[in-house]
Design an enzyme around this catalytic site. Structure first.
Site, PDB file in Angstrom:
ATOM      1  N   TYR A  15     -16.441  86.703  60.902  1.00 42.76           N
ATOM      2  CA  TYR A  15     -15.762  85.906  59.874  1.00 42.76           C
ATOM      3  C   TYR A  15     -16.416  86.117  58.515  1.00 42.76           C
ATOM      4  O   TYR A  15     -17.654  86.152  58.407  1.00 42.76           O
ATOM      5  CB  TYR A  15     -15.901  84.411  60.189  1.00 42.76           C
ATOM      6  CG  TYR A  15     -14.905  83.878  61.179  1.00 42.76           C
ATOM      7  CD1 TYR A  15     -13.545  83.937  60.934  1.00 42.76           C
ATOM      8  CD2 TYR A  15     -15.345  83.272  62.352  1.00 42.76           C
ATOM      9  CE1 TYR A  15     -12.638  83.405  61.847  1.00 42.76           C
ATOM     10  CE2 TYR A  15     -14.451  82.742  63.263  1.00 42.76           C
ATOM     11  CZ  TYR A  15     -13.093  82.810  63.007  1.00 42.76           C
ATOM     12  OH  TYR A  15     -12.209  82.284  63.901  1.00 42.76           O
ATOM     13  N   LYS A  62     -35.156  60.431  78.002  1.00 39.60           N
ATOM     14  CA  LYS A  62     -34.018  60.135  77.120  1.00 39.60           C
ATOM     15  C   LYS A  62     -33.338  61.445  76.700  1.00 39.60           C
ATOM     16  O   LYS A  62     -33.880  62.523  76.944  1.00 39.60           O
ATOM     17  CB  LYS A  62     -34.510  59.357  75.892  1.00 39.60           C
ATOM     18  CG  LYS A  62     -35.497  60.150  75.030  1.00 39.60           C
ATOM     19  CD  LYS A  62     -36.161  59.260  73.996  1.00 39.60           C
ATOM     20  CE  LYS A  62     -37.166  60.059  73.182  1.00 39.60           C
ATOM     21  NZ  LYS A  62     -38.040  59.197  72.382  1.00 39.60           N
TER      22      LYS A  62
HETATM   23  C1  PLP Z   1     -39.405  59.591  72.678  1.00 46.71           C
HETATM   24  C2  PLP Z   1     -40.459  58.619  72.863  1.00 46.71           C
HETATM   25  C3  PLP Z   1     -41.635  58.966  73.557  1.00 46.71           C
HETATM   26  C4  PLP Z   1     -41.958  60.364  74.021  1.00 46.71           C
HETATM   27  O1  PLP Z   1     -42.425  61.125  72.920  1.00 46.71           O
HETATM   28  P1  PLP Z   1     -42.936  62.630  73.069  1.00 46.71           P
HETATM   29  O2  PLP Z   1     -43.428  63.003  71.740  1.00 46.71           O
HETATM   30  O3  PLP Z   1     -41.743  63.430  73.436  1.00 46.71           O
HETATM   31  O4  PLP Z   1     -43.965  62.639  74.107  1.00 46.71           O
HETATM   32  C5  PLP Z   1     -42.548  57.965  73.790  1.00 46.71           C
HETATM   33  N1  PLP Z   1     -42.324  56.713  73.363  1.00 46.71           N
HETATM   34  C6  PLP Z   1     -41.224  56.350  72.675  1.00 46.71           C
HETATM   35  C7  PLP Z   1     -41.042  54.952  72.240  1.00 46.71           C
HETATM   36  C8  PLP Z   1     -40.253  57.292  72.402  1.00 46.71           C
HETATM   37  O5  PLP Z   1     -39.151  56.931  71.731  1.00 46.71           O
END
Ligand code: PLP
Length: 861
Positions: free
Chosen positions: A756, A530
């Site tokens: 700035y 993701k």
């Molecule tokens: C993002 C996510 C993961 C992965 O988590 P990590 O800590 O990056 O390994 C696993 N399961 C769900 C439902 C997630 O949203």
């Protein structure tokens, strides 16, 4: 590189004379074996040429050059170290000096210069000419592989340093990379004979169109003397037409058009050699062979014979020399591959043109029990023609090949095009790394003696590394291009960007393998990609993960899932979060798995699925104590009872997510217990799930009893730690590096304001460098910024405010920082490292936010 005996061909006095140089201190060495422009390639007794490059000023390498064996320095700024025992020549412009020296050397020895130009085939043509002329003369081949491909003029000077007086014939390859460059080259080398091979898309980044590169080639022909010779390719209209603009005699060569002076016909494109008949006027030579593969290479043969004719080499003698010639490394070189397959190494370089010829050859072997395989890496230096060029190659590959394997993001465009033009997705395999391409060919393609594997790619794609791993005979390594320790340490391609992210796909592959070893055979890995693969690129990460042990992917939303499908990924993809009802039809059609946690949504999803006449695959999410998305644990059993009544939902999995697995193992154990208290009774009640899953990276690293039969690693894939309490084990490798370059360096007196709002005043005389990166790139401004970056392997603090796309850093304590120096914002430089974790501490967030907020519009490599 040639490793001939080193001759001392550069005399100090010639150099001082030609380049208008001044000695700095006493002269020590007075003769040198060559010019060296890059300390990686230095050889004993060479003179090191310091200059400004796009990568920074190499004056800083002078001391190192001496340490590595140089005995002289050609520079604009005198060294600030002890130069006793070394000869130092100071000039105004080192590059101009090299060129003056080159024309000086040529005018001193007065050889006949034969210049070869064109968009492909130059080196092979030059070699063929040397072979033919070598039957009568002592010939110098100055067209050997060079590594200064950002500037062909300097390559020329470097090559000519090895010319000796008895060599009366000099063959050079001239490549204009920008408008007007050929004019300069021709003035320096004053060729008597000019050969134009092909024109077309070549290393054309600086050209707007093919016409411009054609024009550059014609400049060579125009400048030949009246007693000279132009050898022109009669089959190419643009080249044939050049006959009208030269005062020199012309000889034309052809394969498909009658009327040329020399013509090859009855061509037999064999697997290890090429056969042809030759006609010149009324004379015919029947059944000749050359080991140069492919019809297109016969142009090199014909051009060489034409040059030979002009120089009184009898045609028969020339033909014999060509027959005995060997293929050059990396140019359609036929080798024995694993399991006895035919492995054709064409990895020296690739343009759409040369790839077209290579595929034409491959296609001629298709059918009759032979499987044709094309392994392709990114073509580089195509500028804005890149996408079009890669698609063209893919289109042709669909005709020429049974199997296509691509390596890299650009080459994946060819893979996609091959599918668009009719190849089945199963016969196109897209990878993002050499390791995966090699592994796929070795283990899944499993070559046989009936396979012909053509490997090709641009120089920066380093496809020779793929060839090396596919060889059957160890000794053949010496027949490849760019081998040896030095080449392994060098990366190519000047960055076109001001800030970019480099992704190490090998690191991701390695991490996935470690995770697979950790969870064992029976547990499926669903790689979480993701947020654009946590900023690493979802498609690349996904493809690499699937090639190295993952069986499924997970994303946060349907659009992320569609990106994977559109890139040709067919593995199961689970959307972990909410999907609006309006998007469910898309999910069904693209075979994407959705998450369910609500009965109303379940009814609506079911309706859509029924209307489509196809069951929707779902995983049910249970909230076991995170208090976020999911069916509450105590409502789970009634939820499933109702769910089972909906016949268009295929409930494939059930899962939960841990909220404290990176901090509090007791709480996680409690969540795990809650989850089991849902799953076990469900099973007892006859509900069966293909997949039960709970573990994210932190849980994978700490709680083997929470694996069930599938795990969902995210952050660990990328080699980053879930948290301070759960650090990533040392054997994992971080995959992301964020870089920029120094855009300006200025010396400011004490008390000068910077940036700035004048939030910073220099305290003393300070060197301030400007880097072209700011908060619009995700380089945060407030409330805290990054604090420091890396320059030349050292930490440089950020001073003043971070602007939208500029930042100022203090480099007073780092010597010799110059424009173009690489700056690392995240990742390693030398021994020093800035981890996402350290940045997160500064910014007051976690490392996840640091890597995922580096903007997706940043170019990735
Ligand atoms: C993002 C996510 C993961 C992965 O988590 P990590 O800590 O990056 O390994 C696993 N399961 C769900 C439902 C997630 O949203």
């Amino acid at each position: 590189m040639t490793s001939a005996i080193l001759l001392f061909m550069i005399s100090l006095y010639d150099l001082l004379d030609a380049a208008n140089g001044q000695l700095f201190g006493e002269a020590a060495a007075r003769l040198f074996t060559g010019f060296c422009l890059d300390i990686h390639f230095i050889r004993p007794d060479e003179i090191f040429v310091a200059r400004r490059t796009e990568r920074g000023d190499t004056h800083q390498h002078m001391q190192e050059a001496i340490a590595r064996g140089a005995t002289g320095l050609l520079c604009t700024n005198p060294p600030d170290f002890d130069t006793e025992g070394i000869t130092v020549v100071i000039v105004k412009d080192t590059e101009a000096s090299l060129l003056s020296w080159a024309s000086y050397a040529l005018s001193k020895f007065k050889p006949t210069v034969i210049a070869v130009t064109g968009s492909s085939g130059k080196t092979v043509t030059a070699e063929a000419i040397c072979r033919v002329l070598g039957t009568r003369f002592s010939v110098f081949n100055g067209a050997q592989d060079d590594y200064y491909f950002s500037d062909s003029r300097l390559g020329l000077a470097v090559a000519l340093a090895h010319l000796s007086p008895e060599q009366k014939m000099v063959v050079l390859s001239l490549e204009a990379r920008q408008v007007g460059e050929m004019e300069v080259l021709v003035q320096i080398v004053q060729p008597k004979i000019g050969v134009v091979t092909h024109v077309g898309y070549g290393g054309m980044a600086a050209f707007e169109n093919v016409d411009q590169s054609t024009h550059e080639a014609s400049v060579l022909v125009e400048h030949l003397p009246g007693d000279g010779l132009a050898v022109l390719n009669y089959d190419r209209d643009e080249v044939r037409d050049m006959a009208s603009c030269t005062p020199a005699r012309t000889l034309t060569v052809a394969m498909s058009n009658f009327g040329a002076d020399l013509m090859a016909y009855n061509i037999v494109a064999g697997l290890t050699q090429t056969g042809f008949d030759l006609r010149q006027g009324a004379e015919r030579y029947v059944g000749r062979w050359t080991p140069l593969l492919g019809k297109h290479q016969l142009y090199s043969v014909l051009a060489a014979l034409a040059v030979g004719q002009f120089c009184d080499v009898p045609l028969d003698g020339g033909l014999k020399a060509i027959t005995n010639m060997e293929s050059l490394p990396g140019r359609m070189n036929s080798l024995v591959g694993i399991n006895g397959c035919v492995l054709v190494d064409d990895t020296y370089d690739a343009t759409p043109q040369s790839t077209h010829y290579a595929l034409e050859w491959l296609q001629s072997h298709r059918g009759s029990g032979i499987r044709t395989v094309f392994v392709m890496g990114d073509m580089d230096r195509l500028g804005e023609h890149s996408r079009h060029g890669h698609r063209l190659v893919g289109q042709q590959a669909a005709e020429a090949c049974d199997i296509v394997v691509t390596q890299g993001a650009e080459a994946s465009l060819s893979g996609r095009a091959a599918i668009d033009y009719g190849m089945t997705p199963g016969s196109v395999h897209i990878t993002y790394s050499a390791t995966d391409a090699i592994q796929w060919v070795r283990e899944l393609l499993r070559p046989t003696p009936n396979d012909v594997i053509l490997v090709k790619g641009g120089r920066s794609s380093r496809m020779e590394n793929v060839v090396r791993e596919l060889l059957n005979i160890d000794g053949d390594q010496s027949r490849l291009v760019r081998q040896g320790a030095v080449w392994q340490s060098i990366s190519h391609g000047q960055p076109m960007y001001t800030t970019w992210v480099e992704i190490d796909q090998k690191a991701i592959a390695h991490n996935v393998r470690l995770l697979k070893a950790m969870v064992g055979e029976d547990v499926t890995i669903m790689a979480v990609v993701k947020a654009d693969g946590y900023g690493h690129g979802a498609v690349g990460t996904g493809i690499t993960a699937l090639a190295n042990g993952a069986k499924a992917l997970a994303v946060a939303s349907l659009d992320e899932a569609l990106e994977l499908r559109n890139a040709g990924i067919e593995a199961p993809v689970l959307v972990l979060s909410y999907t609006p009802v309006a998007a469910v039809r898309q999910a069904l059609r693209r075979n994407i798995t959705l998450t369910l946690y609500d009965m109303d949504l379940a009814y609506l999803y079911n309706q859509v699925a029924r209307a489509e006449g196809q069951a929707l695959t779902v995983h049910v999410k249970i909230d076991t104590g995170m208090g976020r998305m999911g069916v509450l644990a105590n409502e789970a059993i009634p939820f499933f009872r109702q769910l089972m009544k909906l016949d268009y939902l295929n409930v494939e999995g059930v899962f939960t997510h841990f909220s404290m697995s990176d901090e509090d193992l007791d709480y996680t154990a409690q969540q795990l217990h809650n989850f089991k208290m849902v799953v076990n009774p469900l099973r007892a009640n006859g509900f069966d799930f293909k997949y039960v899953h709970a573990s994210n990276s932190a849980a994978i690293l700490t709680m083997p009893d929470a694996y069930f039969n599938l795990v969902r690693p995210g952050i660990a894939l990328y080699g980053q730690s879930p948290s301070e309490t759960v650090p990533i084990p040392l054997e994992f490798k971080p995959a992301i590096t964020w870089k920029t370059v120094v855009a300006q360096v200025k010396a400011l007196p004490p008390g000068s304001p910077v940036g700035y709002g004048q939030t910073y005043y220099t305290e003393e005389h300070e060197q301030i460098a400007v880097i072209p990166v700011g908060y619009s790139h995700g380089f945060r401004r407030k409330p805290q910024h990054w604090q420091q970056v890396l320059v030349r392997g050292q930490f440089a603090p950020i001073v003043g405010r971070v602007s939208m796309e500029k930042t100022t850093i203090n480099v007073t304590h780092i010597p010799d920082v110059t424009i173009g120096d690489e700056v690392v914002l995240l990742g390693k430089q030398g021994e020093a490292e800035i981890t996402p974790y350290a940045v997160a501490e500064q910014l007051g967030t976690n490392n996840y936010e640091v890597i995922t907020t580096i903007l997706a519009r940043m170019p990735r490599h």
